[in-house]
Design a protein around this motif. Sequence first.
Motif, short mmCIF file in Angstrom:
data_model
loop_
_atom_site.label_atom_id
_atom_site.label_comp_id
_atom_site.label_asym_id
_atom_site.label_seq_id
_atom_site.Cartn_x
_atom_site.Cartn_y
_atom_site.Cartn_z
N ARG B 26 6.23 1.47 -7.81
CA ARG B 26 5.67 0.93 -6.58
C ARG B 26 6.52 1.17 -5.34
O ARG B 26 6.12 0.75 -4.25
CB ARG B 26 5.45 -0.58 -6.73
CG ARG B 26 4.58 -0.97 -7.89
CD ARG B 26 4.65 -2.48 -8.11
NE ARG B 26 4.16 -3.16 -6.95
CZ ARG B 26 3.05 -3.91 -6.91
NH1 ARG B 26 2.33 -4.10 -7.99
NH2 ARG B 26 2.66 -4.47 -5.79
N PHE B 217 6.44 -8.04 -4.50
CA PHE B 217 6.04 -8.43 -3.13
C PHE B 217 6.73 -7.52 -2.10
O PHE B 217 6.10 -7.01 -1.17
CB PHE B 217 6.40 -9.90 -2.88
CG PHE B 217 6.50 -10.27 -1.43
CD1 PHE B 217 5.36 -10.52 -0.68
CD2 PHE B 217 7.74 -10.33 -0.79
CE1 PHE B 217 5.45 -10.84 0.66
CE2 PHE B 217 7.84 -10.65 0.56
CZ PHE B 217 6.69 -10.91 1.29
N ASP B 220 5.26 -4.22 -1.78
CA ASP B 220 4.01 -4.31 -0.99
C ASP B 220 4.30 -4.29 0.51
O ASP B 220 3.56 -3.68 1.29
CB ASP B 220 3.26 -5.61 -1.32
CG ASP B 220 2.57 -5.59 -2.67
OD1 ASP B 220 2.41 -4.50 -3.26
OD2 ASP B 220 2.19 -6.68 -3.15
N VAL B 221 5.36 -5.00 0.91
CA VAL B 221 5.74 -5.05 2.33
C VAL B 221 6.05 -3.64 2.86
O VAL B 221 5.62 -3.27 3.95
CB VAL B 221 6.97 -5.98 2.53
CG1 VAL B 221 7.60 -5.80 3.91
CG2 VAL B 221 6.58 -7.44 2.30
N TRP B 223 5.11 -0.68 1.41
CA TRP B 223 3.94 0.20 1.26
C TRP B 223 2.91 -0.07 2.36
O TRP B 223 2.33 0.86 2.93
CB TRP B 223 3.32 -0.04 -0.13
CG TRP B 223 2.34 0.99 -0.56
CD1 TRP B 223 1.01 1.05 -0.20
CD2 TRP B 223 2.57 2.10 -1.42
NE1 TRP B 223 0.43 2.14 -0.79
CE2 TRP B 223 1.36 2.79 -1.55
CE3 TRP B 223 3.71 2.57 -2.10
CZ2 TRP B 223 1.24 3.94 -2.35
CZ3 TRP B 223 3.59 3.71 -2.89
CH2 TRP B 223 2.36 4.39 -3.00
N ALA B 224 2.68 -1.35 2.66
CA ALA B 224 1.65 -1.71 3.66
C ALA B 224 1.99 -1.15 5.03
O ALA B 224 1.09 -0.79 5.81
CB ALA B 224 1.49 -3.23 3.73
N ASP B 227 0.86 2.41 4.90
CA ASP B 227 -0.61 2.44 4.92
C ASP B 227 -1.12 2.32 6.36
O ASP B 227 -2.01 3.07 6.79
CB ASP B 227 -1.18 1.29 4.09
CG ASP B 227 -1.40 1.66 2.62
OD1 ASP B 227 -1.08 2.81 2.23
OD2 ASP B 227 -1.91 0.80 1.87
#
Lengths: 247, 247
Positions: B26, B217, B220-221, B223-224, B227
């Motif tokens: 990830r 988490f 995700d921070v 990756w976002a 994005d």
Amino acid sequence: MTEAMAAAPLSRAELEVALRAIGAERYHNRHPFHRRLHGGDCSKSEVKAWALNRYFYQAMIPVKDAAILGSMPDPALRREWRRRIADHDGSAAGEGGIARWLALTDALGLDRDLVVSTRGILPGTRFAVEAYVAFCRTRPLLEAIAASLTELFSPALIGERVAGMLAHYDFVDAGALAYFAARPPQAAEDSAFALAYVLDHARTSEAQQAALAALRFKTDVLWAQLDALWLAYVDGRVPPGAWRPEP
Amino acid sequence: MTEAMAAAPLSRAELEVALRAIGAERYHNRHPFHRRLHGGDCSKSEVKAWALNRYFYQAMIPVKDAAILGSMPDPALRREWRRRIADHDGSAAGEGGIARWLALTDALGLDRDLVVSTRGILPGTRFAVEAYVAFCRTRPLLEAIAASLTELFSPALIGERVAGMLAHYDFVDAGALAYFAARPPQAAEDSAFALAYVLDHARTSEAQQAALAALRFKTDVLWAQLDALWLAYVDGRVPPGAWRPEP
């Protein structure tokens, strides 16, 4: 200090015009995902992804309203605001806006446990919604109320949505869209109250600029959710860990 | 309670393997924006947008580290962690990681006032970074430290970045990339300490699952943010109010 902040305060009418102009420029009715959703161009998977992600927003609305309630010193104000929480939570299990949203996710064939767990939502959805809750917890009451004013613009969007979705998608019917039937009169009443509050209480130029910035922030919260949805499910770039449609 | 939480705790070695597996699956070295950036396929505007947005992340790192520092009861722990803040803020104006990041945005021709104001960043960047700061302010110390473990994976990414950017872009040189020259030894030292802390302190299955979730988490921070960058500047769907490259 910016020029706008140093200037004389806007009149009541000018402030209302400025608030409504933010809707005209930045409300998410202008986002391409909504045009796609309402025009019948979404796949069923895209509609499912939208409903799954938006559930988290719906579920957190009464949480942010409770935060606002907790910063209201006046019982009359709290009585008015408390109604919003009742609208979403109902008075018994199976009632209220959140339950009606679950009727939509049910109709779309999404597993209810998955939806309620919010495990499959996009990080972009989670971060945007949590930013909104944090804003309402930490900013002055005037700004939290001003942020709610996107509801001024929602009845028109919802009307367009229901008509478009019923016309274009055979997998939704009026029952699945019950949330949207209930919402416009609530939103109209809520936003009329909130608008009057902001116009009454934003008297200085600084307070007016803060109210306008709060509403701009809220349009960012809504827009960012659709941006995340578009990249993941229209462009097909689903981030690690998020819900994936069956191939 | 999930099965994993009811199970026996992982050994130290197993927990390290599980943490590193999150990176392999990830970490944002796998994001297509990084492949594009390092492979020389970004336009100068895309590189500018990346540097402008990422500035906000850089600028908030010492803020989140100060939040962590404030939840450390032990002077020895605080002495160790304090170094991270010094690395980013330096000991005088013009020193430290943030100043080195501004050397990059200067080299790219971005107006320094615009960069520092963070006015032009994407809402998706802001919401993701603020989610990280809020996480470190509100979650137990073990989870905040575990979230920092993406640094285990950053030296390899940075090596690839510097080589790729110097090879492919004539608008950056070694001076502009000074931030990245300084970072890998700091990141290696920081993450070795943080890893040892997590392995020492995550003794129960529940604590281990929380540490793993914290690292997830954090991925995700990161990756976002990419994005949001991709949709706005590769796909060209810049949201209202964000920086727009000159046409």
